[in-house]
Design a protein around this motif. Structure first.
Motif, mmCIF file in Angstrom:
data_model
loop_
_atom_site.group_PDB
_atom_site.id
_atom_site.type_symbol
_atom_site.label_atom_id
_atom_site.label_comp_id
_atom_site.label_asym_id
_atom_site.label_seq_id
_atom_site.Cartn_x
_atom_site.Cartn_y
_atom_site.Cartn_z
ATOM 1 N N THR A 80 1.016 -1.312 0.034
ATOM 2 C CA THR A 80 0.099 0.172 -0.022
ATOM 3 C C THR A 80 0.892 1.242 -0.112
ATOM 4 O O THR A 80 0.680 2.190 -0.902
ATOM 5 C CB THR A 80 -1.244 -0.041 1.242
ATOM 6 O OG1 THR A 80 -1.768 -0.972 1.154
ATOM 7 C CG2 THR A 80 -1.741 1.350 1.293
ATOM 8 N N PHE A 81 2.105 1.107 0.814
ATOM 9 C CA PHE A 81 2.937 2.356 0.733
ATOM 10 C C PHE A 81 3.613 2.705 -0.545
ATOM 11 O O PHE A 81 3.521 3.515 -1.094
ATOM 12 C CB PHE A 81 3.971 2.257 2.102
ATOM 13 C CG PHE A 81 4.842 3.300 1.869
ATOM 14 C CD1 PHE A 81 4.483 4.358 2.589
ATOM 15 C CD2 PHE A 81 6.015 2.991 1.737
ATOM 16 C CE1 PHE A 81 5.281 5.590 2.426
ATOM 17 C CE2 PHE A 81 7.346 4.087 1.646
ATOM 18 C CZ PHE A 81 6.809 5.461 2.257
ATOM 19 N N LEU A 82 4.018 1.353 -1.131
ATOM 20 C CA LEU A 82 4.508 1.394 -2.372
ATOM 21 C C LEU A 82 3.691 2.152 -3.337
ATOM 22 O O LEU A 82 3.987 2.910 -4.239
ATOM 23 C CB LEU A 82 4.915 0.165 -2.952
ATOM 24 C CG LEU A 82 6.140 -0.439 -2.324
ATOM 25 C CD1 LEU A 82 6.300 -1.867 -3.064
ATOM 26 C CD2 LEU A 82 7.479 0.229 -2.814
ATOM 27 N N TRP A 83 2.227 1.754 -3.430
ATOM 28 C CA TRP A 83 1.305 2.329 -4.345
ATOM 29 C C TRP A 83 1.121 3.615 -4.234
ATOM 30 O O TRP A 83 1.349 4.590 -5.148
ATOM 31 C CB TRP A 83 -0.136 1.669 -4.069
ATOM 32 C CG TRP A 83 -1.053 2.172 -5.110
ATOM 33 C CD1 TRP A 83 -1.269 1.617 -6.497
ATOM 34 C CD2 TRP A 83 -1.754 3.337 -4.999
ATOM 35 N NE1 TRP A 83 -2.282 2.517 -6.816
ATOM 36 C CE2 TRP A 83 -2.609 3.476 -6.041
ATOM 37 C CE3 TRP A 83 -1.958 4.431 -3.895
ATOM 38 C CZ2 TRP A 83 -3.558 4.476 -6.141
ATOM 39 C CZ3 TRP A 83 -2.835 5.199 -4.062
ATOM 40 C CH2 TRP A 83 -3.514 5.303 -5.368
ATOM 41 N N LEU A 84 1.296 4.250 -2.730
ATOM 42 C CA LEU A 84 1.123 5.655 -2.666
ATOM 43 C C LEU A 84 2.232 6.433 -3.240
ATOM 44 O O LEU A 84 2.270 7.476 -3.603
ATOM 45 C CB LEU A 84 1.252 5.898 -1.256
ATOM 46 C CG LEU A 84 1.190 7.404 -0.582
ATOM 47 C CD1 LEU A 84 -0.366 7.830 -0.805
ATOM 48 C CD2 LEU A 84 1.268 7.455 1.060
ATOM 49 N N MET A 85 3.301 5.874 -3.027
ATOM 50 C CA MET A 85 4.670 6.632 -3.407
ATOM 51 C C MET A 85 5.001 6.614 -4.879
ATOM 52 O O MET A 85 5.187 7.632 -5.379
ATOM 53 C CB MET A 85 5.884 5.842 -2.790
ATOM 54 C CG MET A 85 6.075 5.704 -0.919
ATOM 55 S SD MET A 85 5.870 7.399 -0.572
ATOM 56 C CE MET A 85 7.523 8.083 -0.817
ATOM 57 N N MET A 86 4.289 5.549 -5.617
ATOM 58 C CA MET A 86 4.507 5.531 -7.044
ATOM 59 C C MET A 86 3.588 6.150 -7.647
ATOM 60 O O MET A 86 3.743 6.780 -8.729
ATOM 61 C CB MET A 86 4.496 4.259 -7.321
ATOM 62 C CG MET A 86 5.755 3.123 -6.874
ATOM 63 S SD MET A 86 7.423 3.923 -7.578
ATOM 64 C CE MET A 86 7.403 3.421 -9.230
ATOM 65 N N ASN A 87 2.319 6.595 -7.207
ATOM 66 C CA ASN A 87 1.202 7.053 -7.838
ATOM 67 C C ASN A 87 1.104 8.596 -7.297
ATOM 68 O O ASN A 87 -0.003 9.485 -8.033
ATOM 69 C CB ASN A 87 -0.003 6.345 -7.656
ATOM 70 C CG ASN A 87 0.100 4.761 -8.464
ATOM 71 O OD1 ASN A 87 0.098 4.945 -9.550
ATOM 72 N ND2 ASN A 87 0.225 3.802 -7.808
ATOM 73 N N GLY B 14 5.120 14.394 -14.109
ATOM 74 C CA GLY B 14 4.087 13.217 -13.896
ATOM 75 C C GLY B 14 4.865 11.736 -13.570
ATOM 76 O O GLY B 14 4.623 10.805 -13.462
ATOM 77 N N THR B 15 6.506 12.058 -13.306
ATOM 78 C CA THR B 15 7.342 10.942 -13.327
ATOM 79 C C THR B 15 7.341 10.670 -11.505
ATOM 80 O O THR B 15 7.608 11.692 -11.022
ATOM 81 C CB THR B 15 8.651 11.010 -13.798
ATOM 82 O OG1 THR B 15 8.372 11.416 -15.068
ATOM 83 C CG2 THR B 15 9.629 10.018 -13.693
ATOM 84 N N SER B 16 7.223 9.580 -11.458
ATOM 85 C CA SER B 16 7.406 9.205 -9.693
ATOM 86 C C SER B 16 8.755 9.847 -9.232
ATOM 87 O O SER B 16 9.962 9.612 -9.924
ATOM 88 C CB SER B 16 7.412 7.625 -9.476
ATOM 89 O OG SER B 16 7.587 7.190 -8.269
ATOM 90 N N ILE B 17 8.912 10.281 -8.189
ATOM 91 C CA ILE B 17 10.081 10.808 -7.397
ATOM 92 C C ILE B 17 11.080 9.632 -7.035
ATOM 93 O O ILE B 17 12.301 10.031 -7.134
ATOM 94 C CB ILE B 17 9.770 11.678 -6.288
ATOM 95 C CG1 ILE B 17 8.445 12.652 -6.423
ATOM 96 C CG2 ILE B 17 11.052 12.579 -5.958
ATOM 97 C CD1 ILE B 17 8.285 13.300 -5.150
ATOM 98 N N PHE B 18 10.442 8.476 -6.919
ATOM 99 C CA PHE B 18 11.351 7.546 -6.405
ATOM 100 C C PHE B 18 11.433 6.401 -7.245
ATOM 101 O O PHE B 18 10.460 6.061 -7.947
ATOM 102 C CB PHE B 18 10.695 6.823 -4.929
ATOM 103 C CG PHE B 18 10.821 7.969 -3.983
ATOM 104 C CD1 PHE B 18 11.885 8.272 -3.226
ATOM 105 C CD2 PHE B 18 9.506 8.706 -3.568
ATOM 106 C CE1 PHE B 18 11.959 9.013 -2.028
ATOM 107 C CE2 PHE B 18 9.695 9.397 -2.563
ATOM 108 C CZ PHE B 18 10.777 9.965 -1.725
ATOM 109 N N ASN B 19 12.659 5.678 -7.459
ATOM 110 C CA ASN B 19 12.472 4.462 -8.334
ATOM 111 C C ASN B 19 12.565 3.103 -7.532
ATOM 112 O O ASN B 19 12.539 3.346 -6.282
ATOM 113 C CB ASN B 19 14.024 4.519 -9.176
ATOM 114 C CG ASN B 19 15.188 4.417 -8.589
ATOM 115 O OD1 ASN B 19 15.154 3.788 -7.493
ATOM 116 N ND2 ASN B 19 15.933 5.195 -8.800
ATOM 117 N N GLY B 20 12.191 2.089 -7.918
ATOM 118 C CA GLY B 20 12.300 0.817 -7.361
ATOM 119 C C GLY B 20 13.436 0.737 -6.310
ATOM 120 O O GLY B 20 13.321 0.202 -5.200
#
Length: 88
Positions: free
Chosen positions: A53-60, A67-73
């Protein structure tokens, strides 16, 4: 003579909302627990779905102006490894 064993620290279970409060609200009780866990004064546990859930929040939600995610995997993986939380 018996040696004194250190007692196990108190254990708390985080849900996704608590994890987000711990990381983004420095004045929250959850943030205090996160700091105590970093000092091995308490143990924090969470289900794997909490991290998802946290990953989804961070990526979206956490995106730059383009519009690019600030964090990568890799950065998120490092963050997970550094958090004093046991994810199950």
């Amino acid at each position: 003579m018996k040696a004194d064993r250190p007692s196990k620290p108190p254990t708390y279970k985080f849900d996704a909302e608590q994890l987000i409060r711990a990381l983004f609200d420095a004045d929250s009780d959850e943030s205090v627990l996160l700091e105590l866990a970093a000092m091995n004064r308490v143990e924090l546990h969470a289900d794997g779905m909490v991290w998802n859930t946290f990953l989804w929040l961070m990526m979206n939600v956490m995106k730059d102006a383009s519009g690019t995610s600030i964090f990568n995997g890799a950065e998120l993986g490092k963050m997970k490894a550094e958090l004093p939380i046991f994810f199950h």
